[in-house]
Design an enzyme around this catalytic site. Structure first.
Site, PDB file in Angstrom:
ATOM      1  N   TRP A  33      16.847  39.719  28.861  1.00  0.00           N
ATOM      2  CA  TRP A  33      15.277  39.415  28.777  1.00  0.00           C
ATOM      3  C   TRP A  33      15.157  39.843  27.256  1.00  0.00           C
ATOM      4  O   TRP A  33      15.852  40.862  26.914  1.00  0.00           O
ATOM      5  CB  TRP A  33      14.870  40.442  29.748  1.00  0.00           C
ATOM      6  CG  TRP A  33      14.110  39.706  31.000  1.00  0.00           C
ATOM      7  CD1 TRP A  33      12.816  39.631  31.204  1.00  0.00           C
ATOM      8  CD2 TRP A  33      14.766  39.270  32.118  1.00  0.00           C
ATOM      9  NE1 TRP A  33      12.929  38.809  32.213  1.00  0.00           N
ATOM     10  CE2 TRP A  33      14.033  38.675  32.965  1.00  0.00           C
ATOM     11  CE3 TRP A  33      16.236  39.234  32.480  1.00  0.00           C
ATOM     12  CZ2 TRP A  33      14.354  38.045  34.163  1.00  0.00           C
ATOM     13  CZ3 TRP A  33      16.636  38.857  33.426  1.00  0.00           C
ATOM     14  CH2 TRP A  33      15.616  38.225  34.445  1.00  0.00           C
ATOM     15  N   ASP A 159       3.275  42.097  33.956  1.00  0.00           N
ATOM     16  CA  ASP A 159       2.894  40.868  34.837  1.00  0.00           C
ATOM     17  C   ASP A 159       1.608  40.790  35.765  1.00  0.00           C
ATOM     18  O   ASP A 159       0.843  39.821  35.810  1.00  0.00           O
ATOM     19  CB  ASP A 159       4.256  40.821  36.000  1.00  0.00           C
ATOM     20  CG  ASP A 159       5.694  40.725  35.244  1.00  0.00           C
ATOM     21  OD1 ASP A 159       5.660  40.745  33.892  1.00  0.00           O
ATOM     22  OD2 ASP A 159       6.808  40.354  35.762  1.00  0.00           O
ATOM     23  N   ARG A 192       5.964  45.579  44.013  1.00  0.00           N
ATOM     24  CA  ARG A 192       6.265  44.551  43.027  1.00  0.00           C
ATOM     25  C   ARG A 192       4.892  43.587  43.080  1.00  0.00           C
ATOM     26  O   ARG A 192       3.865  43.794  44.018  1.00  0.00           O
ATOM     27  CB  ARG A 192       7.186  43.604  43.670  1.00  0.00           C
ATOM     28  CG  ARG A 192       8.841  44.043  43.462  1.00  0.00           C
ATOM     29  CD  ARG A 192       9.311  43.976  42.138  1.00  0.00           C
ATOM     30  NE  ARG A 192       9.221  42.720  41.466  1.00  0.00           N
ATOM     31  CZ  ARG A 192       9.667  42.067  40.392  1.00  0.00           C
ATOM     32  NH1 ARG A 192       9.956  43.113  39.485  1.00  0.00           N
ATOM     33  NH2 ARG A 192       9.466  40.998  39.839  1.00  0.00           N
ATOM     34  N   TRP A 340       2.656  47.159  37.257  1.00  0.00           N
ATOM     35  CA  TRP A 340       2.057  47.289  36.177  1.00  0.00           C
ATOM     36  C   TRP A 340       0.352  47.482  36.512  1.00  0.00           C
ATOM     37  O   TRP A 340      -0.408  47.466  35.629  1.00  0.00           O
ATOM     38  CB  TRP A 340       1.821  46.159  35.156  1.00  0.00           C
ATOM     39  CG  TRP A 340       3.142  45.949  34.600  1.00  0.00           C
ATOM     40  CD1 TRP A 340       4.343  45.306  35.049  1.00  0.00           C
ATOM     41  CD2 TRP A 340       3.569  46.679  33.236  1.00  0.00           C
ATOM     42  NE1 TRP A 340       5.378  45.440  33.927  1.00  0.00           N
ATOM     43  CE2 TRP A 340       5.195  46.140  33.254  1.00  0.00           C
ATOM     44  CE3 TRP A 340       3.236  47.667  32.512  1.00  0.00           C
ATOM     45  CZ2 TRP A 340       5.716  46.696  32.000  1.00  0.00           C
ATOM     46  CZ3 TRP A 340       3.740  48.133  31.315  1.00  0.00           C
ATOM     47  CH2 TRP A 340       5.194  47.680  31.162  1.00  0.00           C
ATOM     48  N   GLU A 383      13.236  51.865  36.680  1.00  0.00           N
ATOM     49  CA  GLU A 383      12.500  50.996  35.863  1.00  0.00           C
ATOM     50  C   GLU A 383      10.951  51.509  35.564  1.00  0.00           C
ATOM     51  O   GLU A 383      10.885  51.478  34.393  1.00  0.00           O
ATOM     52  CB  GLU A 383      12.419  49.609  36.782  1.00  0.00           C
ATOM     53  CG  GLU A 383      11.673  48.577  35.935  1.00  0.00           C
ATOM     54  CD  GLU A 383      11.703  47.348  36.636  1.00  0.00           C
ATOM     55  OE1 GLU A 383      11.830  47.326  38.126  1.00  0.00           O
ATOM     56  OE2 GLU A 383      11.011  46.153  36.235  1.00  0.00           O
TER      57      GLU A 383
HETATM   58  C1  DGY Z   1      10.111  38.988  36.597  1.00  0.00           C
HETATM   59  O1  DGY Z   1      11.042  38.008  37.254  1.00  0.00           O
HETATM   60  O2  DGY Z   1       9.613  39.757  37.469  1.00  0.00           O
HETATM   61  C2  DGY Z   1       9.865  39.050  35.408  1.00  0.00           C
HETATM   62  O3  DGY Z   1       9.022  40.326  35.023  1.00  0.00           O
HETATM   63  C3  DGY Z   1       9.561  37.940  34.810  1.00  0.00           C
HETATM   64  O4  DGY Z   1      10.097  37.925  33.342  1.00  0.00           O
END
Ligand code: DGY
Length: 418
Positions: A33, A159, A192, A340, A383
Site C-alpha cells: 500500500w 475510508d 470496519r 475513521w 492498526e
Molecule cells: C481497504 O481495503 O480497506 C483499504 O483501506 C482500501 O485501500
C-alpha cells in the site's frame, strides 16, 4: 522495557517485510500500500537505511505513465483480499489499483536523505523525477482551484470518515451486484466500514474501471469528487519537501514553487466557519461535509498557522483520554471503534505532531506523542486505537504503527537508553 518495545517494532517490520516492500499486516492487507510503504520507509530508516530506500523505490515501480502512483500494488498473487486486480481492471504491470493515496513519500524521502545525504544522493536522483511526475499528476488531475480532490474515499486513506457521508449518499449502487468482502473475516465488523459504505466503494471502483480510469471523464462525470483537507495539506507539505530536494540536486524549482502558492491559497477555501475547521467540500454539490476530522489538524504539517484550529485541537485533546480521535468526539457521528469515524491513528498523530512541533506548539506536540506512546505501550502495535479506553482496534502487528513508534513515538528517541 523501552528497549523491548523498540525490538518488537523492528521484529514486526521484519516480519511484514516481503523483501522489497512491506505489507501493512498479514491477512487483511497482503500487498504493498502506498502511504503505508512510505511510513515503513520512515521506520526502516531508524535501523536499516538501505532497506528504507528499497521500500520507496519499489513503491515507485508501480507508477503509471501519467505519473499516478497507485494506492495498492499487487506484486504477487495472494488469496483473500477484495477487491483484487480484476475488480480494478487497471491493466498495468505490475498490477495495481486505479486510484492514488496521500503523497507522504516525498516528505519521508527527504527525512531519509537527511539522515545520510552522501549515501542518499544517488537514490534521490533516481526518485526525484518520479515524485515530481506524481505531484504534477495531482495538480493536473485532482486540483480544483487549489483544493485537492479525491475520486474515491479510499484515495484519501480515511475510508469511512464522516467527511464523505454527504457525497456518498449520491453514489448509485445499482451496478454493484453480489460480492464477498474479506476484511470482516480478518477484523471485527464493528471496527470496519459498514455494508452500505462498501457497496458504494465498489460502485465507484466499477465506475472507474468502466471508463478505463480516464481522468478527464472521472473529473467530469465520476460518482464521487470531494476536496479533501487531508490530501491538500499533505500534498502542500510534500511539495515543500520536494522543493528542498530539488534545491539539493540543483533541479529547477519554479514549477514546485507555483504549486506551493496555489495550494496555500486554495486550502483556505476549505475553512468552514460554521464548524471552525478545515472541512471536506463536495465539488458536485458545493456543500461542506460539516465534519471536524483529524485531517483538519494537518494545517501545521502543511506550514499553515491557525489559531482557531489550535483552540479546537485543545478542546478535543481535553475531552479525549487518548489523543487524537479521527472525528470530533463531541459530534453525534463519533464512533470510537469504527475505523475513521473516531479511533486514534498513530500515523496521523505523527503528522500532526511533527507539524505542531515545527510551528512551535511544543506542549501540544509532546502531549500527542506521550498519548501515542501510551496507546502502543498498553495495547501493542495495533492498526488504530479506541481513544476512549485505549483498546487496540483493526489489524494486529501493523507495519505503520511499528514504524512511527521507531521514528517518532518511542521514548528511547528522547533518552540515552536507545
Ligand atoms: C481497504 O481495503 O480497506 C483499504 O483501506 C482500501 O485501500
Amino acid at each position: 522495557m523501552l528497549k523491548s518495545l523498540d525490538e518488537q517494532a523492528r521484529a514486526i517490520m521484519r516480519g511484514n517485510d516481503q523483501g522489497t516492500y512491506t505489507m501493512p499486516t498479514e491477512g487483511l492487507y497482503p500487498y504493498q500500500w502506498n502511504w503505508d510503504s512510505a511510513f515503513a520507509a520512515f521506520g526502516f530508516a531508524t535501523f536499516d537505511l538501505a532497506r528504507a530506500w528499497v521500500e520507496i523505490e519499489t513503491l515507485l515501480t508501480g507508477q503509471w505513465e501519467n505519473g499516478m502512483v497507485p494506492h495498492i500494488i499487487f506484486h504477487e498473487a495472494s488469496d483473500g483480499y477484495f477487491p483484487g486486480p480484476s475488480e480494478w481492471g487497471a491493466n498495468q504491470t505490475p498490477q495495481t489499483s486505479g486510484i492514488s493515496q496521500p503523497p507522504v513519500a516525498a516528505t519521508f524521502t527527504r527525512a531519509i536523505f537527511e539522515k545520510n545525504p552522501e549515501a542518499g544522493r544517488s537514490h534521490v536522483e533516481g526518485l526525484f523525477p518520479k515524485l515530481l511526475a506524481w505531484h504534477r499528476w495531482f495538480i493536473d488531475n485532482r486540483n480544483e482551484n487549489g483544493m485537492i480532490v479525491v475520486n474515491h474515499p479510499w484515495e484519501s486513506g480515511r475510508d469511512n470518515a464522516p467527511d464523505w457521508d454527504e457525497a456518498m449518499e449520491n453514489v448509485d449502487t445499482s451496478n454493484v451486484g453480489e460480492y464477498i468482502r474479506n476484511d470482516t473475516s480478518h477484523v471485527d465488523p464493528h471496527m470496519r466500514p459498514n455494508q452500505l459504505d462498501y457497496d458504494r466503494f465498489m460502485a465507484i471502483v466499477y465506475a472507474g474501471r468502466g471508463c478505463g480510469w480516464d481522468e478527464a471523464e472521472m473529473a467530469k462525470n465520476g460518482p464521487f469528487r470531494v476536496a479533501d483537507p487531508g490530501m491538500t495539506f499533505i500534498l502542500l507539505r510534500a511539495n515543500r519537501d520536494l522543493l528542498a530536494l530539488a534545491e539539493q540536486l540543483g533541479e529547477p524549482t519554479d514549477e514546485i514553487k507555483g504549486w506551493i502558492s496555489l495550494l496555500e491559497s486554495g486550502v483556505q477555501q476549505l475553512w468552514n466557519p460554521a464548524i471552525r475547521a478545515y472541512d471536506a467540500l463536495n465539488i458536485r454539490t458545493g456543500n461542506f461535509a460539516g465534519s471536524m476530522s483529524s485531517s483538519s489538524f494537518l494545517c501545521w504539517f502543511a506550514g499553515i498557522e491557525d489559531s482557531s484550529a489550535l483552540t479546537e485541537f485543545d478542546r478535543i485533546a481535553a475531552v479525549s483520554k487518548y489523543s487524537f480521535p479521527s472525528h470530533d468526539p463531541e459530534s453525534d457521528r463519533f464512533e470510537p471503534l469504527r475505523y475513521w469515524r473516531g479511533p486514534a491513528w498513530g500515523i496521523i498523530n505523527t503528522l500532526i505532531g511533527i507539524g505542531l512541533a515545527e510551528m512551535g506548539h511544543h506542549k501540544q506536540a509532546e502531549a500527542l506523542r506521550d498519548d501515542t506512546a501510551s496507546l502502543i505501550t498498553q495495547s501493542g502495535f495495533a492498526e488504530y486505537f479506541n481513544p476512549v479506553d485505549g483498546s487496540p482496534a483493526g489489524g494486529k502487528d501493523f507495519t505503520w504503527t511499528a514504524a512511527i513508534w521507531l521514528a517518532w513515538a518511542s521514548p528511547s528517541l528522547h533518552t540515552k537508553e536507545n
